[in-house]
Design an enzyme around this catalytic site. Structure first.
Site, PDB file in Angstrom:
ATOM      1  N   ARG A  17       3.106  21.983 -62.852  1.00 12.58           N
ATOM      2  CA  ARG A  17       2.649  20.634 -62.486  1.00 12.58           C
ATOM      3  C   ARG A  17       3.599  19.617 -63.101  1.00 12.58           C
ATOM      4  O   ARG A  17       3.971  18.621 -62.487  1.00 12.58           O
ATOM      5  CB  ARG A  17       1.201  20.382 -62.941  1.00 12.58           C
TER       6      ARG A  17
ATOM      7  N   TYR B 188       1.350   0.851 -42.354  1.00 13.77           N
ATOM      8  CA  TYR B 188       0.989   2.193 -41.889  1.00 13.77           C
ATOM      9  C   TYR B 188      -0.515   2.374 -42.140  1.00 13.77           C
ATOM     10  O   TYR B 188      -1.023   2.031 -43.215  1.00 13.77           O
ATOM     11  CB  TYR B 188       1.816   3.233 -42.666  1.00 13.77           C
TER      12      TYR B 188
ATOM     13  N   ASP C  22       8.536   0.830 -48.446  1.00 11.14           N
ATOM     14  CA  ASP C  22       8.306   2.102 -47.760  1.00 11.14           C
ATOM     15  C   ASP C  22       9.463   2.274 -46.780  1.00 11.14           C
ATOM     16  O   ASP C  22       9.555   1.566 -45.772  1.00 11.14           O
ATOM     17  CB  ASP C  22       6.945   2.063 -47.044  1.00 11.14           C
TER      18      ASP C  22
ATOM     19  N   LYS D 229       8.511  12.871 -42.598  1.00 11.14           N
ATOM     20  CA  LYS D 229       9.136  12.326 -41.395  1.00 11.14           C
ATOM     21  C   LYS D 229      10.637  12.656 -41.384  1.00 11.14           C
ATOM     22  O   LYS D 229      10.985  13.809 -41.296  1.00 11.14           O
ATOM     23  CB  LYS D 229       8.829  10.826 -41.304  1.00 11.14           C
TER      24      LYS D 229
HETATM   25  C1  PLP Z   1       3.415   9.045 -42.464  1.00 10.73           C
HETATM   26  C2  PLP Z   1       3.636   7.781 -43.236  1.00 10.73           C
HETATM   27  C3  PLP Z   1       3.074   7.593 -44.522  1.00 10.73           C
HETATM   28  C4  PLP Z   1       2.131   8.586 -45.135  1.00 10.73           C
HETATM   29  O1  PLP Z   1       2.766   9.772 -45.448  1.00 10.73           O
HETATM   30  P1  PLP Z   1       2.027  11.229 -45.429  1.00 10.73           P
HETATM   31  O2  PLP Z   1       3.157  12.146 -45.751  1.00 10.73           O
HETATM   32  O3  PLP Z   1       1.464  11.412 -44.060  1.00 10.73           O
HETATM   33  O4  PLP Z   1       0.972  11.183 -46.476  1.00 10.73           O
HETATM   34  C5  PLP Z   1       3.371   6.426 -45.190  1.00 10.73           C
HETATM   35  N1  PLP Z   1       4.158   5.473 -44.650  1.00 10.73           N
HETATM   36  C6  PLP Z   1       4.698   5.612 -43.426  1.00 10.73           C
HETATM   37  C7  PLP Z   1       5.553   4.518 -42.874  1.00 10.73           C
HETATM   38  C8  PLP Z   1       4.462   6.757 -42.676  1.00 10.73           C
HETATM   39  O5  PLP Z   1       4.988   6.881 -41.448  1.00 10.73           O
END
Ligand code: PLP
Length: 387
Positions: free
Chosen positions: A56, A109, A182, A207
């Site tokens: 962890r 998001y 982000d 992504k």
């Molecule tokens: C998918 C996404 C998230 C969240 O991420 P997860 O891996 O699904 O928890 C946060 N910000 C953006 C812009 C996203 O596309």
């Protein structure tokens, strides 16, 4: 190749392939093994080898991924998590306390909005939404003395709104707050927010970073050692870490990020040109278009404009739904950033939860994540689906 010998000045592609890991000293393995171990033998009490004690707290496969991400975003340190939202929650708990306030995008998001609205608010953290494209509105949303974070996405989802990272950093810093970006939609290849004044970068590595739709993960990259220490403490104390197999898949994905992103962008540009000429398409939303309100800022802070495209079709919601259901190469589904093209209807799918609010998206809007298939096949597929 160590970062000491080849500091972050090495080119992006070189860093993507080499940073964070040296061939294994005992076997020469070029790729880090998946260290499927929870614990580590100590050479006498407290005699840790390489600082590893319990997975962890740290695991060598995760360490390799974290070193790589820090090099790509030109940050001081990176931290890998089980998901993007796990990374976000850890960041908030590391930097905020009940009674504090954060500014968030008014088109955040959906999962990020839900986290602030349903989870962090119950913990006593207040939030105000503001449009990331309007620096004055973001400044006005700040509560001097209690705003800890100005949180932005750029480009946003699904309308691909652009925020000026340098200007937003100045606004946040004037108020004694940190700027969190982000960077999921751009990826570190197209945009490096820390070099533009941001304090923390958030990724859903699910992504573009992972890039193959085969792993869920998240990351934080920071440029300040004090912030790094707080995040490191909370990463271990909360424990929402990336497992070694997930870390390994994500690291493998990152090695080809530059190649993939260039092809995503090439294909997106061809799709945009095709859609602009199509009689059934009423509007195309892409930051690479001179008509996009954020085009000039995107040109300054992004290498290219990315693989996400949104468009509106004539005939309203029914027409949009039928296009989404008729494609064959574009797969109908949520998420984005993988090698395969995806299509979705934000109003009924990713953004159904904001229906009836100020954040509602147009009912005739379609969002596509343009993959890296043969461009002509993508155009033919859209042509067929548009009828
Ligand atoms: C998918 C996404 C998230 C969240 O991420 P997860 O891996 O699904 O928890 C946060 N910000 C953006 C812009 C996203 O596309």
């Amino acid at each position: 190749m160590s970062e000491q010998q080849h500091p972050s000045k090495a080119g992006f592609e070189t860093r993507a392939i080499h940073a964070g890991y040296e061939p294994d000293p005992t076997t020469g393995a070029v790729i880090p093994p998946i260290y499927a171990t929870s614990t580590y033998k100590q050479d006498g009490v407290g005699g840790l080898r390489g600082g590893y004690e319990y997975s962890r707290s740290a695991n060598p496969t995760r360490t390799a991924l974290e070193g790589n991400l820090a090099a790509l975003e030109e940050g001081e340190r990176a931290f890998a998590f089980a998901s993007g939202l796990a990374a976000e929650d850890t960041l908030v708990r590391a930097l905020c306390r009940p009674g504090d306030h954060v500014v968030i995008p008014d088109d955040a998001y959906g999962g990020t909005f839900r986290l602030f609205d349903k989870v962090e608010r119950a913990w006593g953290l207040e939030h105000s939404p503001a449009p990331v494209s309007d620096v004055d509105a973001v400044r006005a949303a700040i509560r001097p003395g209690s705003t800890r974070l100005v949180w932005v996405e750029t480009p946003t989802n699904p309308l691909l709104t652009i925020g000026d990272i340098e200007a937003l950093a100045a606004v946040a810093h004037d108020a004694g707050a940190l700027l969190v970006v982000d960077n999921t939609f751009a990826s570190p290849y197209l945009q490096q927010p820390l070099t533009l004044g941001a304090d923390v970068v958030v990724h859903s590595t699910t992504k573009y970073c992972g890039g193959h739709s085969d792993v869920v993960g998240g990351a934080l990259v920071v440029r300040d050692l004090d912030v790094a220490e707080k995040v490191a403490f909370h990463q271990n104390a909360i424990g929402a870490v990336a497992g070694p197999f997930d870390a390994w898949l994500t690291l493998r994905g990152l090695k080809t990020l530059a190649l993939r992103m260039d092809r995503h962008c090439d294909n997106a540009e061809k799709v945009v040109d095709f859609l602009l000429d199509h009689p059934r398409v009423e509007e195309v939303v892409y930051p690479g278009l001179a008509s996009h309100p954020g085009h000039e800022i995107a040109s300054r802070q992004m290498r290219r404009y990315g693989g996400m495209v949104s468009f509106r079709v004539a005939g309203g919601v029914d027409a949009a739904l039928s296009v989404c259901e008729r494609t064959e190469v574009f797969t109908l589904g949520e998420s984005l950033g993988g090698v395969e093209s995806l299509i979705e209807h934000p109003g009924r799918m990713t953004h159904a939860s904001v229906a009836g609010t100020d954040l509602e998206v147009p009912a005739d809007l379609i969002r596509i994540s343009v993959g890296i298939e043969t461009a002509d096949d993508l155009l033919a597929d859209l042509d067929r689906a548009l009828g």
